[in-house]
Design a protein around this motif. Sequence first.
Motif, short mmCIF file in Angstrom:
data_model
loop_
_atom_site.label_atom_id
_atom_site.label_comp_id
_atom_site.label_asym_id
_atom_site.label_seq_id
_atom_site.Cartn_x
_atom_site.Cartn_y
_atom_site.Cartn_z
N TYR A 177 1.01 -1.24 0.09
CA TYR A 177 0.12 0.04 0.04
C TYR A 177 0.99 1.32 -0.24
O TYR A 177 1.75 1.27 0.97
CB TYR A 177 -0.84 -0.01 1.17
N SER A 203 -15.77 -2.39 5.69
CA SER A 203 -15.42 -1.46 4.69
C SER A 203 -16.22 -0.13 5.02
O SER A 203 -17.71 -0.40 5.58
CB SER A 203 -16.09 -1.70 3.13
N ARG A 231 -11.06 0.24 4.07
CA ARG A 231 -11.29 -0.94 5.05
C ARG A 231 -10.46 -0.75 6.41
O ARG A 231 -9.44 -0.10 6.49
CB ARG A 231 -10.96 -2.15 4.28
N THR A 233 -8.25 -1.88 8.88
CA THR A 233 -6.97 -2.68 9.09
C THR A 233 -6.52 -2.91 10.44
O THR A 233 -5.61 -3.53 10.45
CB THR A 233 -6.09 -2.36 7.97
N THR A 252 -7.47 1.85 5.72
CA THR A 252 -6.65 1.72 4.52
C THR A 252 -7.32 1.89 3.08
O THR A 252 -8.47 1.02 3.08
CB THR A 252 -5.74 0.43 4.67
N THR A 254 -7.67 0.22 0.15
CA THR A 254 -7.18 -0.96 -0.29
C THR A 254 -7.56 -0.96 -1.99
O THR A 254 -6.94 -1.94 -2.75
CB THR A 254 -7.88 -2.26 0.08
N LEU A 257 -3.35 -0.14 -4.54
CA LEU A 257 -2.05 -0.87 -4.36
C LEU A 257 -1.05 -0.46 -5.31
O LEU A 257 -1.15 0.22 -6.41
CB LEU A 257 -2.18 -2.50 -4.65
N GLU A 316 -10.36 -6.15 -6.27
CA GLU A 316 -10.61 -6.30 -4.68
C GLU A 316 -9.90 -7.64 -4.17
O GLU A 316 -9.72 -7.64 -2.81
CB GLU A 316 -12.08 -6.36 -4.66
N SER A 317 -9.83 -8.46 -4.96
CA SER A 317 -9.23 -9.86 -4.50
C SER A 317 -7.54 -9.74 -4.26
O SER A 317 -7.11 -10.66 -3.45
CB SER A 317 -9.49 -10.73 -5.55
N THR A 319 -4.09 -8.02 -2.55
CA THR A 319 -3.94 -7.38 -1.13
C THR A 319 -2.31 -7.02 -1.22
O THR A 319 -1.52 -7.83 -1.94
CB THR A 319 -4.20 -8.41 -0.03
N SER A 322 1.40 -9.70 -1.41
CA SER A 322 1.56 -10.92 -2.44
C SER A 322 2.63 -10.48 -3.47
O SER A 322 3.05 -9.45 -3.96
CB SER A 322 0.10 -10.31 -3.35
#
Length: 409
Positions: A177, A203, A231, A233, A252, A254, A257, A316-317, A319, A322
């Motif tokens: 982020y 959210s 969201r 966090t 955060t 989200t 990214l 949205e999937s 994060t 990753s």
Amino acid sequence: MNIRKNLLVWLTILHVALLAPLALASSGPAEAEAEPEKGPHRGRMLRDGEFAVELSIFEIGVPPEFRVWVTHEGKAVAPKDVKLNVKLTRLGNVVDDINFYAQGAFLRGDMEIYEPHSFQVSVFASYQGKRFKWHYDNFEGRTTIETAVAEAMEIQTGIAGGATLHQTIPLYGKLFYPPGASRTVTARFNGVITKSHITLGDSVKKGQVLYTVESNESLRPYQVTAPMKGRLTAVFAYEGEQANGQPLLEITDTSTLAAQLQVFPKDYAKVAIGAPVTLSVSGSDETLSGEVTYLAPGITDNQARTLWVSIQNVPESLTAGSFAKGLVEVATIDVELAVKKTGLQGFRDFTVVYAKVGEEYEVRMLELGREDDTWIEVLGGLEPGTEYVTENSYILKADIEKSGASHDH
């Protein structure tokens, strides 16, 4: 998908089976013609009574050219006494018209016999007032596939022309982020949290009520609201606790990214701010796009520099944390002629594509230049505007190898 693959295999077998009787028929009674008579210079012998011409493609130390030796009644004929012309009719009715001049003991053609050496040959000679002519096929790297069969096998074609090459280098790293994506929330006045309206992971929208706090000074309740959408966090405070200036929670965004990728010394100078980037993320089928926004001046313990890539339209999937692979564009090059790399095959010592004329396909030997992941520049061996096979060209290669067409020198 398995049904389609099985169908393609079955059609290929059927295609071979249908051609097999023709191949056997042509190699039966005419077996002697499959290997033409060769002369002392390893050229093809063409005879008419006592008059004979040996036609050879010579390419030792020079570009391929025709050289011809002539005999009459078994004796060598002076090259200056023979007038000779050869016409080569190539696929697409392109005709090479070759004349000859005397050089030493042979006649030498006046033009290069460029690849592929695949053509219908017509030889015309005159000697002592008599005219002679011969016709034969010299095909290599050529096959015929009916349109319906080609469509069933998913043989696809394109037109050779200009292209823009996008050269990239692969870099690896993680999603994160970016700065400003997370904010902590505090209460305006000290007091007791009388009501929590949220839970971790929720959210929230900008302005949404998060807590109700009773002020220690006025003893009146007031609301703590979200300063941004995002969201939850992290949550640090709950009902009954004092809100005395400490962080209550973290929000955060989200949807914003970014990626941190590692660039090693050999590629430092290649990467520029604003360069386009294509990203793939571990565990996701999504392909993301973005651009380089920052290149850290320092280096890490493994001698890499860190670059930041902003990402557009984040699913949205995904994060933070990753693993990601980025293809960073380092050069954009316009070339006059290119072909798709999916169409390339090997033929003899050449890299080729298969040109298509009607239902006939034939190799085109390529001189290649620069490339990217999709395209490769063509410097020679292919005319612009040629229709060529871009997908499933391996089927043509297999068909041609099965036929065993030879290179006639």
